[in-house]
Design an enzyme around this catalytic site. Structure first.
Site, PDB file in Angstrom:
ATOM      1  CD  GLU A   1      54.674   9.619  -1.408  1.00 10.62           C
ATOM      2  OE1 GLU A   1      53.877   9.369  -2.332  1.00 10.62           O
ATOM      3  OE2 GLU A   1      55.744   9.007  -1.236  1.00 10.62           O
TER       4      GLU A   1
ATOM      5  CE  LYS B   1      54.239  14.293  -5.419  1.00  6.03           C
ATOM      6  NZ  LYS B   1      53.869  14.153  -4.006  1.00  6.03           N
TER       7      LYS B   1
ATOM      8  NE  ARG C   1      48.162  12.145 -13.201  1.00  3.20           N
ATOM      9  CZ  ARG C   1      48.650  11.947 -11.970  1.00  3.20           C
ATOM     10  NH1 ARG C   1      48.059  11.124 -11.139  1.00  3.20           N
ATOM     11  NH2 ARG C   1      49.718  12.579 -11.588  1.00  3.20           N
TER      12      ARG C   1
HETATM   13  P1  ATP Z   1      53.236  12.025  -8.549  1.00  3.40           P
HETATM   14  O1  ATP Z   1      52.561  10.900  -9.259  1.00  3.40           O
HETATM   15  O2  ATP Z   1      53.698  13.127  -9.431  1.00  3.40           O
HETATM   16  O3  ATP Z   1      54.282  11.598  -7.559  1.00  3.40           O
HETATM   17  P2  ATP Z   1      51.224  11.957  -6.618  1.00  3.40           P
HETATM   18  O4  ATP Z   1      49.863  11.785  -7.140  1.00  3.40           O
HETATM   19  O5  ATP Z   1      51.880  10.736  -6.107  1.00  3.40           O
HETATM   20  O6  ATP Z   1      52.096  12.703  -7.700  1.00  3.40           O
HETATM   21  P3  ATP Z   1      50.567  12.993  -4.082  1.00  3.40           P
HETATM   22  O7  ATP Z   1      51.336  13.873  -3.186  1.00  3.40           O
HETATM   23  O8  ATP Z   1      50.325  11.603  -3.659  1.00  3.40           O
HETATM   24  O9  ATP Z   1      51.285  13.042  -5.498  1.00  3.40           O
HETATM   25  O10 ATP Z   1      49.197  13.692  -4.486  1.00  3.40           O
HETATM   26  C1  ATP Z   1      48.310  14.242  -3.559  1.00  3.40           C
HETATM   27  C2  ATP Z   1      46.938  14.277  -4.179  1.00  3.40           C
HETATM   28  O11 ATP Z   1      46.967  15.050  -5.370  1.00  3.40           O
HETATM   29  C3  ATP Z   1      46.463  12.900  -4.544  1.00  3.40           C
HETATM   30  O12 ATP Z   1      45.121  12.770  -4.111  1.00  3.40           O
HETATM   31  C4  ATP Z   1      46.561  12.863  -6.040  1.00  3.40           C
HETATM   32  O13 ATP Z   1      45.578  12.043  -6.593  1.00  3.40           O
HETATM   33  C5  ATP Z   1      46.367  14.335  -6.425  1.00  3.40           C
HETATM   34  N1  ATP Z   1      47.032  14.626  -7.680  1.00  3.40           N
HETATM   35  C6  ATP Z   1      48.325  14.423  -8.000  1.00  3.40           C
HETATM   36  N2  ATP Z   1      48.582  14.760  -9.281  1.00  3.40           N
HETATM   37  C7  ATP Z   1      47.405  15.210  -9.794  1.00  3.40           C
HETATM   38  C8  ATP Z   1      46.992  15.698 -11.077  1.00  3.40           C
HETATM   39  N3  ATP Z   1      47.848  15.802 -12.103  1.00  3.40           N
HETATM   40  N4  ATP Z   1      45.692  16.062 -11.241  1.00  3.40           N
HETATM   41  C9  ATP Z   1      44.832  15.974 -10.214  1.00  3.40           C
HETATM   42  N5  ATP Z   1      45.143  15.515  -8.997  1.00  3.40           N
HETATM   43  C10 ATP Z   1      46.416  15.133  -8.771  1.00  3.40           C
HETATM   44 MG    MG Z   2      50.804   9.551  -4.558  1.00  6.27          MG
END
Ligand code: ATP
Ligand code: MG
Length: 556
Positions: free
Chosen positions: A39, A275, A265
């Protein structure tokens, strides 16, 4: 060797790779298609690197492909700056999506059409309840939800309202479109989830075309299906969303049937990978930006000098599992040291200089040979200038040393790396009693570091020439947080006040300045360092990328 055997041989086998190998072996899929779906509401962090290495890695290893798809369904939080940074970071990490760059917004029209189809099939309705009312009627984990009073609207009424939502007739939040599934479901995600909300906002790609935007759940699986994704790999918190993911796939005329798989994760000690918090650290000026070298962002790690290879190695070492765990920050440091030990050239630098005058030294312009890499002869040697005045590291000298201190002290002899044996004869102090200079003698017969009479010294210390070395700023980094598991709701309390230490009097070999390369080097005996973008002509700035030893098990 079959593809599966090759993956096995390379190590790095996990349950996701097992599933993919089985699906290819059984013929369920002819080739594997994965996607990385960020995102664009912030910079990528090392948790994303885990997901990128998994999605792109699986595609590479099994001869398939991986898409980069921006999950751009929330125009209020998304910015072009993030889109550009994400693309640059994925490339830097070493992966390539080829022509497969997509956006959820590419599918807005199709998603809309499918929503109308759900309405026609009696499987979606427009709800006029307020957000608060919906929260209350959704029920709890132990109590069923209640049907909305709008749940039994006619198809025509729903279609009319939904079209008027799209046309922008209603203000934000006035109505939503919901799937009509089951308010009594044990899984809250199936209690008539929201498919569309009204949002009058300008989107980076679709501008003002849309006044309604699809939810993550409604957009994600359908985007997967449109792109022919075979394995939609996401993190564990989406496990409870999988029945909804499948419900959409079963109830819509989608062109393919992707499946969702969840993995744990990455959680890293002394680090926050959210984020929201990273954004707050930047906005609150707790750090110098998204690329502050203390940040766990890919931009920060890159600026710090971490090579992408180290992150790929790290991802391999932590593996992919189904249960959440906390990875030791020491393992990341280990991966960085491993990669840099192989690639980084050696140089000499003195972080906290103490002047040494060699009283019996008369030669001029003497140069010595220094080895660029102890394990790689092809890296060659370089010439370093010796001189009558040198700098050594302040803590390589002790006036009153304890028993086990073998470095320089009054009367002792040590080796200067690549140069000579020296003996300390006199300690010079200022009126306040601070040591300002050491007066030493050298043994000309020990040139190159060995005594012809076979006598030994117990320590070798590094040095730079006072006349030829260049002043530099060195920035030492420690973990941004003081606690292994920082409290994300109150993160400011857990910040490490000593996360950055700036040394302004360091001196480095001229070779480090002549060469403008950003490639990290090893400052002998000190650690790995990389030039920072704040460097100015004649005034280099170096970031400590990593120490030489595990800083979590400090030895003396
Ligand atoms: P946040 O929760 O910090 O906003 P997010 O998961 O919403 O992060 P996205 O941009 O949606 O951020 O993530 C893109 C991809 O990266 C998704 O498939 C998510 O599952 C993966 N991802 C995000 N954080 C992690 C993590 N700590 N470990 C492994 N994969 C991750
Ligand atoms: Mg997300």
């Amino acid at each position: 060797m079959s593809v599966a055997e090759k993956v096995e041989a390379e190590g790095g086998r996990d349950f996701i790779r097992d599933i993919v190998a089985d699906d290819l072996a059984s013929g369920r899929h002819k080739s594997v298609v994965t996607r990385f779906p960020p995102e664009p509401n912030g910079y990528l962090h090392i948790g994303h690197a885990k997901s990128i290495c998994l999605n792109f890695g699986v595609a590479q290893e099994f001869g398939g492909r991986c898409h980069l798809r921006f999950d751009d369904t929330n125009p209020t939080r998304e910015e072009q700056e993030y889109i550009d940074a994400i693309e640059a970071d994925v490339r830097w990490l070493g992966f390539d999506w080829g022509k497969h760059l997509y956006h959820a917004s590419d599918y807005f029209e199709r998603l809309y059409g499918w929503a109308e189809a759900l309405i026609r099939a009696g499987k979606a309705y427009v709800d006029d309840q307020t957000q608060d009312e919906m929260r209350v009627t959704r029920g709890t984990l132990t109590e069923a939800g209640q049907n909305s009073p709008y749940r039994d609207r006619t198809v025509d009424e729903n279609l009319d309202l939904f079209r008027r939502m799209r046309a922008g007739e209603f203000p934000n939040g006035a109505r939503v479109l919901r799937a009509r599934i089951d308010m009594g479901s044990g899984n809250i995600n199936l209690r008539d989830p929201v498919l569309y909300r009204i949002l009058h906002a300008t989107h980076p790609r679709t501008s003002d075309t849309w006044k309604i935007y699809p939810s993550y759940d409604y957009a994600h699986g359908q985007s997967d299906a449109i792109e022919g994704i075979t394995h939609s790999i996401c993190t564990l918190e989406f496990e409870d969303h999988r029945p909804l993911y499948d419900w959409f796939i079963e109830n819509l005329p989608v062109p393919s049937r992707p499946r969702q798989y969840e993995f744990a994760r990455l959680n890293l000690s002394y680090t926050v990978l959210s984020k929201r918090v990273l954004n707050a650290l930047v906005k609150g000026d707790h750090v110098a930006g998204w690329d502050d070298p203390r940040m766990p962002t890919l931009a920060g790690l890159r600026r710090r000098g971490v090579p992408p290879q180290a992150l790929r190695d790290f991802a391999k070492r932590i593996g992919v599992a189904k249960a959440n765990s906390l990875v030791d920050l020491g393992l990341l440091e280990f991966s960085i040291r491993e990669a840099l030990n192989r690639s980084a050239q050696r140089r000499m630098a003195v972080l906290r200089p103490l002047k040494v005058v060699i009283t019996n030294y008369e030669a001029v312009d003497e140069e010595l040979d220094a080895v660029n890499h102890p394990d790689d002869a092809s890296a060659g040697t370089r010439r370093v200038k010796f001189g009558r005045e040198l700098f050594i590291e302040r803590d390589d000298f002790m006036e009153n040393p304890p028993k086990k201190f073998f470095r320089l002290s009054p009367g002792t002899e040590v080796r200067l790396r690549y140069a000579y044996f020296i003996t300390c004869r006199e300690v010079v102090k200022d009126p306040a009693g601070n040591i300002t200079e050491l007066r030493c003698t050298y043994d000309p017969a020990t040139r190159g570091g060995n005594a012809p009479d076979g006598r030994k010294v117990k320590a070798t210390i590094h040095w730079v020439s006072a006349a030829d070395s260049v002043p530099a700023e060195v920035r030492l980094y420690n973990p941004l947080f003081a606690k292994p598991e920082p409290d994300v709701t109150n993160f400011a309390n857990d910040l490490n006040p000593n996360s950055l230490e700036v040394l302004t009097d360091a001196r480095v070999e001229p070779a480090l300045v002549a060469d403008n390369s950003p490639a990290p080097v090893q400052f002998e005996r000190l650690g790995y360092f990389a030039r920072d973008k704040d460097s100015a002509p004649g005034k280099p700035v170096f970031n400590r990328t990593a120490g030489l030893r595990d800083s979590y098990a400090k030895a003396t």
